[in-house]
Design a protein around this motif. Structure first.
Motif, PDB file in Angstrom:
ATOM      1  N   UNK A  57       0.801  -1.224   0.000  1.00 59.71           N
ATOM      2  CA  UNK A  57       0.000   0.000   0.000  1.00 59.71           C
ATOM      3  C   UNK A  57       0.837   1.278   0.000  1.00 59.71           C
ATOM      4  N   UNK A  58       1.956   1.240   0.728  1.00 61.39           N
ATOM      5  CA  UNK A  58       2.662   2.497   0.968  1.00 61.39           C
ATOM      6  C   UNK A  58       4.133   2.210   1.267  1.00 61.39           C
ATOM      7  N   UNK A  71       7.909   4.267   2.368  1.00 59.18           N
ATOM      8  CA  UNK A  71       8.583   5.508   2.757  1.00 59.18           C
ATOM      9  C   UNK A  71      10.070   5.241   2.878  1.00 59.18           C
ATOM     10  N   UNK A 101       5.007  14.301  -7.004  1.00 60.05           N
ATOM     11  CA  UNK A 101       4.819  15.692  -6.597  1.00 60.05           C
ATOM     12  C   UNK A 101       5.840  15.984  -5.507  1.00 60.05           C
ATOM     13  N   UNK A 122       6.382  12.897  -3.030  1.00 61.35           N
ATOM     14  CA  UNK A 122       5.463  11.761  -2.994  1.00 61.35           C
ATOM     15  C   UNK A 122       5.385  11.179  -4.401  1.00 61.35           C
ATOM     16  N   UNK A 132       2.941   8.346  -6.898  1.00 63.02           N
ATOM     17  CA  UNK A 132       1.569   7.822  -6.930  1.00 63.02           C
ATOM     18  C   UNK A 132       1.337   6.860  -8.074  1.00 63.02           C
ATOM     19  N   UNK A 173      -3.720   3.282  -6.364  1.00 62.05           N
ATOM     20  CA  UNK A 173      -3.831   3.785  -4.997  1.00 62.05           C
ATOM     21  C   UNK A 173      -2.589   3.591  -4.157  1.00 62.05           C
ATOM     22  N   UNK A 208       6.573   7.963  -0.333  1.00 64.98           N
ATOM     23  CA  UNK A 208       7.216   9.257  -0.096  1.00 64.98           C
ATOM     24  C   UNK A 208       8.691   9.011   0.195  1.00 64.98           C
ATOM     25  N   UNK A 233      10.666   1.775   4.821  1.00 63.23           N
ATOM     26  CA  UNK A 233       9.497   1.125   5.404  1.00 63.23           C
ATOM     27  C   UNK A 233       8.553   0.768   4.263  1.00 63.23           C
ATOM     28  N   UNK A 291       4.824  -0.895   3.604  1.00 66.31           N
ATOM     29  CA  UNK A 291       3.602  -1.270   4.310  1.00 66.31           C
ATOM     30  C   UNK A 291       2.646  -2.006   3.397  1.00 66.31           C
ATOM     31  N   UNK A 292       2.182  -3.135   3.879  1.00 66.19           N
ATOM     32  CA  UNK A 292       1.157  -3.879   3.165  1.00 66.19           C
ATOM     33  C   UNK A 292      -0.115  -3.936   3.985  1.00 66.19           C
ATOM     34  N   UNK A 293      -1.145  -4.516   3.397  1.00 70.11           N
ATOM     35  CA  UNK A 293      -2.405  -4.618   4.128  1.00 70.11           C
ATOM     36  C   UNK A 293      -2.271  -5.486   5.381  1.00 70.11           C
ATOM     37  N   UNK A 294      -1.375  -6.454   5.338  1.00 70.64           N
ATOM     38  CA  UNK A 294      -1.270  -7.394   6.457  1.00 70.64           C
ATOM     39  C   UNK A 294       0.072  -7.339   7.179  1.00 70.64           C
ATOM     40  N   UNK A 295       1.053  -6.687   6.591  1.00 73.12           N
ATOM     41  CA  UNK A 295       2.375  -6.726   7.190  1.00 73.12           C
ATOM     42  C   UNK A 295       3.197  -5.492   6.902  1.00 73.12           C
ATOM     43  N   UNK A 299      -5.199  -1.637  10.013  1.00 74.22           N
ATOM     44  CA  UNK A 299      -6.092  -2.228   9.022  1.00 74.22           C
ATOM     45  C   UNK A 299      -7.217  -2.963   9.744  1.00 74.22           C
ATOM     46  N   UNK A 328      -0.689  14.957   0.131  1.00 71.56           N
ATOM     47  CA  UNK A 328      -0.199  14.094  -0.945  1.00 71.56           C
ATOM     48  C   UNK A 328      -1.364  13.767  -1.888  1.00 71.56           C
ATOM     49  N   UNK A 358      -7.378   8.517  -0.304  1.00 67.98           N
ATOM     50  CA  UNK A 358      -8.478   7.598  -0.611  1.00 67.98           C
ATOM     51  C   UNK A 358      -9.673   7.943   0.272  1.00 67.98           C
ATOM     52  N   UNK A 397      -5.909   1.271   5.844  1.00 61.63           N
ATOM     53  CA  UNK A 397      -5.752   0.204   4.850  1.00 61.63           C
ATOM     54  C   UNK A 397      -4.482  -0.615   5.014  1.00 61.63           C
ATOM     55  N   UNK A 398      -3.597  -0.200   5.921  1.00 56.10           N
ATOM     56  CA  UNK A 398      -2.305  -0.888   6.052  1.00 56.10           C
ATOM     57  C   UNK A 398      -2.138  -1.472   7.448  1.00 56.10           C
ATOM     58  N   UNK A 399      -1.234  -2.432   7.507  1.00 60.21           N
ATOM     59  CA  UNK A 399      -0.852  -3.053   8.778  1.00 60.21           C
ATOM     60  C   UNK A 399      -0.479  -1.976   9.792  1.00 60.21           C
TER      61      UNK A 399
END
Lengths: 365, 365
Positions: free
Chosen positions: A155-156, A158, A210, A229, A231, A235, A239, A253, A255-259, B164, B212, B216, B245-247
């Motif tokens: 998801x993100x 950094x 951006x 950032x 994109x 979604x 950064x 770092x 980041x995922x939905x689960x970990x 999440x 940023x 969402x 949405x993230x861990x």
């Protein structure tokens, strides 16, 4: 240094500090051999050879041309200031020397394209000198990110890469001179951040970047501190921050939905000389094993052992490709040039966003 | 629960999950006493009292008004959805109840100003429920940031707060409903990030923020994931990311010219139940003590012991102020309302930047 007569013979253009590391790496890599070094004066090259105990067999040249004219040189490592990359990398390719080019690869993607076109036209391998890509830890981290059960969907991201070399550096280092390393902190530090972000998303280019307002530029217009950032259509976002003004940080770092995957030394493991490196990984799957007194499980520290330091791994990987090309087993491999080009594309877009007064910049590959 | 007849008597408006924590905290704080709880139905309030073993002396009300009409109640804790804050905090102030208000303080600074004006007009103390502010670790970290020898000048701050809660939450939780917690992840998570950033800069408001791109939002327009950069006149800058949405991540990094402060649990120490909390601090002064095999010294782990958990510390600090106001030793203290208002100002500006299509927004206090 290898006794193997098939070992790739390296010439090094320039006696920069980073050349010391590469001399040692070429020395350690079983498939590589240091053949020649060059500086702008033969005295400087000789003093470098003496100071760093290079074998007497290593040729010492007082200009870069001589390395390219030496028929025994298979490949060159180019640690020259970024502004000189296009000139010397193109010349090297034209003399059919394989090119290992220090990062940032070029001042712009236009320059890098000239280099890559020359390499392709003359059938030589290209790779940039982003050493951490070659550390075994990097492959282990990619495995962790690819574990959909533990990590979920990305998801993100950094990344932060800073160091504070002090006022004398900011006044006179080539790394802050427009005609030498004109990309400043964006080239020196931001390159790593951008590469790490692209690495995490399997090199899918972002749709747009951006830059953060408030980038700091010196009198020559060279970036001293900036960030951006990034994109993607789906979604995902990222950064990064890079700077010559803050205490040393080497953060990544993901980041995922689960970990979550995290480390504070991604471009150079803290334990570089101890034969291992670590990273932290956490997953919601571990909530079953919370320790007493904690409300959240501690992240898992993964230890990755390594026989060789990352610069040796890089030289070995590059030399292996060169050997295969030399033996006509393959054409020069295109993955590494593509990674370099994508990194440079994003870097250019960030610079563009800064120069346009912090407007979003679309990435067109 | 205190036997002291001078203990501040609390009423709690709402039986949210967070109320359980506050019931326990009020119970533990030597200067506080739980006097009443209320829910929208007396059955719900009674079942909450039974389930959490509240003493029989605690009054149980089936509506919020009754708490405000109870003359024995000195102060209220309001954990209601953000959209209801202005109504109930203003009513509470008008009944001369001191106000401990869960974060985010309000839907906008305009609403918060109505609350703060009511508190001032009626001579009651206001404080928002940002618990980590009251942990002894927070004061120790401020000491570290104030050490110019080790930390230097502050340059950059980054905070990331995500969790999440899953698809059911995203569909039906009050935290993603426009009329209840309409600030979504920005209010629930971003509030902490913004507060941490302001805390690090001694509450000097940034000149501008720029959200940023790629925030969402759900169908109701509630923010599910977003972030922003923040900029000060003197070149300091900050970024944060918050998301549903993230861990789970609770990161804060503060970078100075000479040092770095970092922790991964700033709003709630991992070892919350073990009587201590930690943070990491590094400084260039430590380069003299590099361990063999490392190229960079390990950061120093600072351990801060604490007798009480941070929510107890918060209740104690709030109740102490209330007691002083009750004894007419002082007028309500203004620092905490100012911290809340500055946090809300920046939060509003980030929301504004998102709604304006990611344009920079100037902060006007």
């Amino acid at each position: 240094m290898s006794d193997d007569e098939n070992a790739v013979r390296f010439g090094i253009l320039g006696c920069a500090n980073i050349s010391i590391k590469l001399c040692k790496a070429i020395n350690k890599a079983p498939n590589s051999k240091l053949h020649a070094i060059a500086s702008r004066s033969v005295e400087k090259a000789e003093s470098f050879a003496t100071e760093h105990n290079l074998p007497k067999t290593v040729k010492v040249y007082g200009n870069y041309e001589s390395v390219l004219e030496d028929d025994e040189v298979d490949a060159v490592y180019i640690p020259l200031p970024t502004g000189l990359h296009v000139t010397w990398a193109v010349k090297a390719a034209e003399r059919r020397k394989h090119v290992l080019l220090e990062k940032p690869a070029a001042m712009s993607v236009a320059e890098l394209d000239r280099i890559l076109e020359a390499c392709e036209a003359h059938g030589v391998q290209f790779m940039d000198g982003t050493m951490w890509m070659h550390h075994p830890r990097t492959a282990k981290m990619k495995e962790a990110l690819s574990d959909a059960q533990r990590f979920g969907q990305l998801k993100w991201i950094h990344s932060c890469l800073t160091y504070n070399p002090g006022p004398e550096f900011l006044k006179s280092s080539i790394r802050v001179k427009a005609d030498l390393d004109g990309l400043g902190a964006l080239g020196d530090c931001g390159w790593y951040c951008i590469r790490a972000i692209l690495w995490a998303v399997d090199y899918e280019l972002p749709k747009s970047v951006l830059a953060f307002p408030g980038a700091i530029l010196n009198e020559e217009g060279v970036i001293i501190s900036c960030g951006s950032s990034m994109h993607w259509e789906d979604g995902r976002s990222a950064t990064f921050h890079c700077s010559f003004l803050s205490h040393i940080t080497f953060d990544l770092t993901v980041l995922g939905t689960k970990g979550c995957l995290r480390l504070h030394d991604f471009p150079l493991p803290f334990e570089d000389n101890l034969g291992y490196a670590t990273f932290l990984e956490a997953s919601e799957l571990d909530y079953a094993k919370i320790e007493p007194g904690m409300w959240c499980p501690k992240p898992n520290e993964h230890v990755v052992e390594t026989q060789f330091s990352q610069e040796v791994c890089m030289v070995m990987e590059f030399a292996d490709l060169v050997q295969k090309v030399k033996r006509c087993e393959m054409k020069p491999q295109k993955t590494w040039p593509v990674f370099s080009r994508k990194t440079q594309l994003v870097l250019d877009a960030v610079k563009d966003s800064i120069h346009k007064g912090y407007q979003p910049v679309q990435i067109v590959s």
